[in-house]
Design an enzyme around this catalytic site. Structure first.
Site, PDB file in Angstrom:
ATOM      1  NE  ARG A   1      -7.654   6.686  -7.097  1.00 41.50           N
ATOM      2  CZ  ARG A   1      -7.301   6.509  -5.821  1.00 41.50           C
ATOM      3  NH1 ARG A   1      -6.020   6.411  -5.500  1.00 41.50           N
ATOM      4  NH2 ARG A   1      -8.186   6.432  -4.884  1.00 41.50           N
ATOM      5  CB  VAL A   2      -4.298  11.937  -8.112  1.00 39.18           C
ATOM      6  CG1 VAL A   2      -3.875  12.534  -6.772  1.00 39.18           C
ATOM      7  CG2 VAL A   2      -3.119  11.945  -9.090  1.00 39.18           C
ATOM      8  N   GLY A   3      -5.545   9.919  -5.688  1.00 40.16           N
ATOM      9  CA  GLY A   3      -6.527   9.829  -4.604  1.00 40.16           C
ATOM     10  C   GLY A   3      -6.438  11.007  -3.654  1.00 40.16           C
ATOM     11  CG  ASP A   4      -7.472  10.165   0.376  1.00 42.47           C
ATOM     12  OD1 ASP A   4      -7.036   9.221  -0.325  1.00 42.47           O
ATOM     13  OD2 ASP A   4      -7.562  10.094   1.614  1.00 42.47           O
TER      14      ASP A   4
ATOM     15  CB  SER B   1      -0.893   0.037   1.254  1.00 41.58           C
ATOM     16  OG  SER B   1      -1.720  -1.093   1.309  1.00 41.58           O
TER      17      SER B   1
ATOM     18  CB  THR C   1      -3.283   5.629   2.943  1.00 40.31           C
ATOM     19  OG1 THR C   1      -3.841   5.453   1.653  1.00 40.31           O
ATOM     20  CG2 THR C   1      -2.508   6.943   2.990  1.00 40.31           C
TER      21      THR C   1
ATOM     22  CB  THR D   1      -1.132   6.003  -0.482  1.00 39.84           C
ATOM     23  OG1 THR D   1      -1.837   4.776  -0.702  1.00 39.84           O
ATOM     24  CG2 THR D   1      -1.598   7.019  -1.508  1.00 39.84           C
TER      25      THR D   1
ATOM     26  CB  THR E   1      -6.119   5.031   5.590  1.00 36.34           C
ATOM     27  OG1 THR E   1      -5.905   3.842   4.793  1.00 36.34           O
ATOM     28  CG2 THR E   1      -6.802   4.626   6.877  1.00 36.34           C
ATOM     29  N   GLY E   2      -8.181   4.747   3.157  1.00 38.03           N
ATOM     30  CA  GLY E   2      -9.396   4.165   2.588  1.00 38.03           C
ATOM     31  C   GLY E   2      -9.549   4.624   1.154  1.00 38.03           C
TER      32      GLY E   2
HETATM   33  N1  GLY Z   1      -6.391   6.709   0.348  1.00 38.30           N
HETATM   34  C1  GLY Z   1      -5.499   6.490  -0.673  1.00 38.30           C
HETATM   35  C2  GLY Z   1      -6.055   6.464  -2.009  1.00 38.30           C
HETATM   36  O1  GLY Z   1      -7.250   6.251  -2.184  1.00 38.30           O
HETATM   37  O2  GLY Z   1      -5.329   6.634  -2.946  1.00 38.30           O
END
Ligand code: GLY
Length: 346
Positions: free
Chosen positions: A223-226, A88, A195, A213, A246-247
């Site tokens: 793709r970029v997350g939070d 992760s 994460t 992460t 995280t999630g």
């Molecule tokens: N929380 C990390 C992601 O969704 O990329």
């Protein structure tokens, strides 16, 4: 009992009641802490998941050896980024749908309200260090993709492999099982990632944090997350506290998740109350209700901390000069609220 300690006791009891009421009204808790954490002096480090425990300990070690709190955050996170067995965080992460590990990270300093962030970086083992370099040497907050990688190379960060052998083999198997794409490429499978978010109250009362992460496994390239989003996967407010997430990033960033937590603490909530109330608010707004796979940690300026997650909750790590342990967060579940629809974060 003195007047002061009685007042503290009553305030504490009232806070516990608030948590209990919030849970019974619209959610259930898998494992609610019996009491809200008490104020404590820094250093205090809170991070997501059991793999945060060695990172917390590394952060404390750096502080003890005279390192700065930012060094502590960076080095703590680097420890987990270096673990190629962690699917992760760092280069051991699950790759994107084209078989390349794409990393996101950010760092914040409460003093000066400074932030640095990188996203969609490939082949660099320590995105947290690149994020710190962005914060400390540029006038920007966030660099992504090619530009971030050129910046990293120019600043002497070494390139590593783009995926581990083990993850490459797993990806090949996944790829072979995918139906031939028609338009838009292969659809990523259900998310299966965690994460590392790490937040730190320094002995002088200042607050810092970082997040790193490899993101959603087999995600679409780009793709970029939070996690690298300030106020999404991490937020630090030196007057109030900090929160980390995280999630499923899509279910955090649509709500400015960690910013919301810090704002609730600003209004007087204990970090534990803030975690529960914010998730309830998100679940009320989201058509998927509590079916969101989101988890948060929070700490405040007084050295109180808390955590909560949807579903069965999650485990997180807490450490100070006198203890280092893994705790179980409350888990929030309830029937979905409102109409079900949309596809974000599914
Ligand atoms: N929380 C990390 C992601 O969704 O990329």
């Amino acid at each position: 009992m003195s007047t002061t300690s009685r007042r503290e006791f009553l305030a504490q009891a009232a806070s516990v009641t608030v948590v209990a009421r919030a849970l019974t009204h619209s959610a259930t808790a898998a494992d609610v802490p019996p009491v809200l954490s008490q104020p404590q002096p820094g250093p205090l480090v809170v991070s997501t998941w059991p793999f945060g425990k060695p990172s917390n300990e590394q952060a404390l070690k750096i502080l003890k050896e005279g390192g700065s709190p930012l060094d502590a955050v960076e080095q703590g996170i680097r420890l987990t980024e270096s673990d190629l067995g962690n699917p992760s965080v760092g280069l051991g992460g699950i790759p994107n749908s084209e078989g390349i590990v794409q990393l996101d990270a950010c760092i914040m300093s409460g003093p000066g309200h400074r932030a640095g962030s990188v996203a969609a970086v490939t082949g660099f083992q320590h995105p947290i260090s690149i994020a710190r370099r962005v914060m400390e040497t540029t006038r920007h907050v966030m660099l992504v993709g090619e530009g971030a990688m050129r910046f990293a190379s120019e600043h002497g960060f070494e390139k590593g492999p783009e995926v581990t052998e083990g993850q490459r083999e797993a990806w090949k198997k996944w790829k072979a099982e995918q139906p031939k794409p028609t338009t838009g490429g292969a659809r990523p499978p259900a998310p299966n990632h965690d994460t590392l978010a790490l937040i730190l109250l320094a002995p002088d009362g200042n607050i810092y944090g970082g997040c790193s992460t490899s993101g959603w496994g087999y995600k679409l390239p780009g793709r970029v997350g939070d996690s690298p989003i300030i106020g999404g996967g991490l937020y630090v407010d030196n007057e109030v506290g900090a929160a980390g997430a995280t999630g499923i990033g899509e279910n955090v960033m649509r709500f400015c998740g960690t910013f919301l937590f810090v704002e609730l603490m600003r209004q007087g909530r204990h970090p534990q109350e803030a975690c529960i109330e914010a998730i309830q608010r998100i679940a009320k707004l989201d058509p998927k209700g509590f079916d969101l796979s989101i988890n948060f940690i929070a700490l405040d300026k007084q050295g109180r901390y808390g955590a909560a997650g949807t579903g069965s909750g999650f485990q997180y790590a807490v450490a100070s000069n006198t203890y280092s342990r893994v705790e179980q967060s409350p888990g929030l579940t309830a029937a979905p609220i409102g109409p079900v629809g949309g596809n974000q974060g599914k």
